[in-house]
Design an enzyme around this catalytic site. Sequence first.
Site, mmCIF file in Angstrom:
data_model
loop_
_atom_site.group_PDB
_atom_site.id
_atom_site.type_symbol
_atom_site.label_atom_id
_atom_site.label_comp_id
_atom_site.label_asym_id
_atom_site.label_seq_id
_atom_site.Cartn_x
_atom_site.Cartn_y
_atom_site.Cartn_z
ATOM 1 N N HIS A 35 69.318 7.305 -66.904
ATOM 2 C CA HIS A 35 69.899 7.700 -68.181
ATOM 3 C C HIS A 35 71.413 7.491 -68.127
ATOM 4 C CE1 HIS A 35 70.178 11.624 -65.921
ATOM 5 N NE2 HIS A 35 71.403 11.539 -66.392
HETATM 6 P P1 TYD Z 1 68.001 15.362 -65.263
HETATM 7 O O1 TYD Z 1 69.413 15.500 -65.658
HETATM 8 O O2 TYD Z 1 67.147 14.392 -66.058
HETATM 9 O O3 TYD Z 1 67.918 15.001 -63.719
HETATM 10 P P2 TYD Z 1 67.873 13.591 -62.962
HETATM 11 O O4 TYD Z 1 68.749 12.643 -63.688
HETATM 12 O O5 TYD Z 1 68.370 13.908 -61.583
HETATM 13 O O6 TYD Z 1 66.473 13.114 -62.937
HETATM 14 O O7 TYD Z 1 67.332 16.803 -65.284
HETATM 15 C C1 TYD Z 1 66.013 17.032 -64.819
HETATM 16 C C2 TYD Z 1 65.442 18.246 -65.560
HETATM 17 O O8 TYD Z 1 66.247 19.398 -65.322
HETATM 18 C C3 TYD Z 1 65.382 18.064 -67.060
HETATM 19 O O9 TYD Z 1 64.154 18.624 -67.515
HETATM 20 C C4 TYD Z 1 66.514 18.890 -67.601
HETATM 21 C C5 TYD Z 1 66.714 19.954 -66.537
HETATM 22 N N1 TYD Z 1 68.144 20.345 -66.411
HETATM 23 C C6 TYD Z 1 68.575 21.542 -66.918
HETATM 24 O O10 TYD Z 1 67.798 22.335 -67.482
HETATM 25 N N2 TYD Z 1 69.895 21.887 -66.784
HETATM 26 C C7 TYD Z 1 70.783 21.068 -66.172
HETATM 27 O O11 TYD Z 1 71.994 21.411 -66.064
HETATM 28 C C8 TYD Z 1 70.323 19.818 -65.641
HETATM 29 C C9 TYD Z 1 71.241 18.863 -64.950
HETATM 30 C C10 TYD Z 1 68.979 19.488 -65.784
#
Ligand code: TYD
Length: 132
Positions: free
Chosen positions: A50
């Site tokens: 993303h």
């Molecule tokens: P995401 O940012 O997509 O992580 P990555 O890029 O490492 O795969 O986040 C994964 C999940 O965690 C998503 O369901 C959203 C949740 N999340 C939160 O609730 N709060 C946060 O501050 C972050 C970073 C993620």
Amino acid sequence: MQRTAELEFKSVIDHRGELGVFESMDNIPFAIKRVYYIKGMTREVSRGFHAHKKLCQVIICIQGDCRILCDDGVTRKETLLSSGGKGIYIDSKVWRELYDFSDDCILLVMASEGYDESDYIYSYEKFLLEIQ
Ligand code: TYD
């Protein structure tokens, strides 16, 4: 500052262990609003895929290692993040993919904004449109 930049963080190491310090507007080039960690990954999984509309962040590998691909729409660059004090600054509107995690990898992430799902761009095609 460039859209992505490798950062070096010195830690304080003595016979009692290792201490690392991160400070807003000092060795972190923005005001930190949120800190989170990511751990428990394996070589088989990948994360990220993303970009963010507004948020910028610094990702630091505090244990183990992994690779990160950053793509600003013009340049794609892979960087090895390892626990030797190396981190990466990622500006808004940079696509990132994280993979090749060692089993012991722990990432510490500092972000310029609070969590906001609407700030995410999860489609690479939409990301390319956004940066035009
Ligand atoms: P995401 O940012 O997509 O992580 P990555 O890029 O490492 O795969 O986040 C994964 C999940 O965690 C998503 O369901 C959203 C949740 N999340 C939160 O609730 N709060 C946060 O501050 C972050 C970073 C993620």
